[in-house]
Motif scaffolding. Structure first.
Motif, short mmCIF file in Angstrom:
data_model
loop_
_atom_site.label_atom_id
_atom_site.label_comp_id
_atom_site.label_asym_id
_atom_site.label_seq_id
_atom_site.Cartn_x
_atom_site.Cartn_y
_atom_site.Cartn_z
N PHE A 203 0.85 -1.19 0.00
CA PHE A 203 0.00 0.00 0.00
C PHE A 203 0.89 1.24 0.00
N HIS A 204 0.68 2.09 -0.99
CA HIS A 204 1.43 3.33 -1.07
C HIS A 204 0.91 4.31 -0.02
N PHE A 205 1.64 5.38 0.19
CA PHE A 205 1.24 6.40 1.17
C PHE A 205 -0.15 6.94 0.82
N GLU A 206 -1.06 6.85 1.79
CA GLU A 206 -2.45 7.29 1.63
C GLU A 206 -3.11 6.63 0.42
N ASP A 207 -2.89 5.35 0.28
CA ASP A 207 -3.36 4.57 -0.86
C ASP A 207 -4.88 4.54 -0.91
N HIS A 208 -5.44 4.97 -2.05
CA HIS A 208 -6.89 5.05 -2.20
C HIS A 208 -7.56 3.68 -2.28
N ALA A 241 -0.46 9.20 11.15
CA ALA A 241 -1.90 9.03 10.95
C ALA A 241 -2.18 8.00 9.86
N TRP A 242 -1.37 8.04 8.77
CA TRP A 242 -1.57 7.07 7.70
C TRP A 242 -1.23 5.67 8.17
N PHE A 243 -0.12 5.50 8.87
CA PHE A 243 0.25 4.18 9.38
C PHE A 243 -0.84 3.63 10.29
N ASP A 244 -1.37 4.47 11.16
CA ASP A 244 -2.43 4.03 12.07
C ASP A 244 -3.67 3.60 11.28
N ARG A 245 -4.03 4.38 10.27
CA ARG A 245 -5.21 4.04 9.47
C ARG A 245 -5.00 2.72 8.75
N GLN A 246 -3.83 2.55 8.15
CA GLN A 246 -3.55 1.31 7.42
C GLN A 246 -3.63 0.11 8.36
N MET A 247 -3.01 0.21 9.51
CA MET A 247 -2.97 -0.93 10.41
C MET A 247 -4.33 -1.22 11.04
N ARG A 248 -5.13 -0.19 11.29
CA ARG A 248 -6.50 -0.43 11.76
C ARG A 248 -7.30 -1.18 10.71
#
Length: 295
Positions: A203-208, A241-248
């Protein structure tokens, strides 16, 4: 949720580690030892995987052993794409694994294997089924690369880009799903091999694609997922914030989490494949991510 961490990706491939700047992998070996020890200090039960070899190379593994890189890992990983890039045939997978077993004291995982649809979707369809037959009874983990085709507007992570000819463009056709999210022929067979067969999806940074990917993985019955957290991305605004969103979003999967990619400002050269100026900084990143997501 985190079942293992992986230290770098394809270190014997110039597209992921500049061994022109680290000709004997001495910097890499020290970096892996420090990073492995840092992960162990945070979570001694967490398996640590050496970044997957691509190509599969016994001499490289012997060098890693001699330089102590294997002292702080629990698993060695290999990557193979015999229908697209490797100079061996698909049915030779057992021989490639036997070569590594003959010199390795560690278990072997296949953390990337796949087939492109560059020529025809039927090739991927055949390749998926035959790969599953050859590998699922041979190793504890197999991760198919990948769920999605790489969007054409994005660059592939490779050294020479379009100068590689068709080899470069194959990177854009590795998914079971097209860029627009529609399934290819091989998708109809994937659930025949889950949950034993996993997926590798970066997943790229802030991957849509994140939320749609999770929905597809659940529909396919995928349990084991390999993805990554980029050290380079950790230097971007909003990275935490992005890492947290991805892992959630990935909660509920057994995740092999790859730590990889040098921030340009921290490399010997301004490039994500560069050895870092201070290998301790990568170890610190690994420790922080492990503390945050793998306790």
């Amino acid at each position: 949720m985190i079942e293992a961490v992986k230290l770098w990706n394809e270190p014997n491939n110039m597209s992921h580690w500049d061994f022109g700047l680290d000709a004997d992998w001495a910097i890499f070996s020290r970096m892996v030892r420090l990073a492995g020890a840092a992960v162990r200090a945070e979570n001694p039960r967490l398996p640590r995987v050496l970044g997957g070899m691509a190509p599969i190379d016994v001499s490289f593994l012997r060098r890693m052993e001699a330089q102590g890189a294997l002292d702080e890992v629990d698993v060695v990983a290999v990557h193979g794409f015999p229908l697209d890039w490797n100079h061996w045939q698909l049915d030779e997978w057992p021989e490639r694994l036997a070569e590594i077993r003959a010199v390795s004291r560690h278990p072997i995982w296949v953390t990337e294997v796949g087939v492109s649809t560059f020529g025809a979707e039927e090739v991927q369809e055949f390749g998926l089924r035959r790969t599953a037959e050859l590998l699922l009874d041979q190793v504890d983990r197999v991760h198919w690369y990948s769920l999605y085709d790489l969007p054409r507007a994005w660059p592939a992570t490779t050294r020479h880009r379009e100068a590689e000819g068709s080899s470069y463009y194959r990177h854009f056709y590795m998914g079971l799903l097209r860029e627009d999210g529609t399934p290819k022929r091989a998708m109809r067979h994937f659930a025949d091999y889950t949950p034993q067969l996993g997926i590798c999806q970066w997943f790229h940074f802030e991957d849509h694609r994140l939320d749609d990917a999770v929905a597809w993985l659940r529909k396919m019955g995928v349990r084991k997922l390999r993805t990554g957290l980029s050290w380079a991305d950790s230097h971007r605004p909003g990275a935490e914030a992005w890492f947290d969103r991805q892992m959630r979003a990935l909660d509920g999967f057994d995740v092999t989490l790859t730590y990889c990619f040098t921030p340009g400002s921290r490399g010997l050269k301004d490039h994500h494949t560069s050895p870092p100026q201070q290998v301790e900084e990568f170890a610190d990143f690994c420790a922080r991510m492990t503390r945050r997501y793998a306790q």
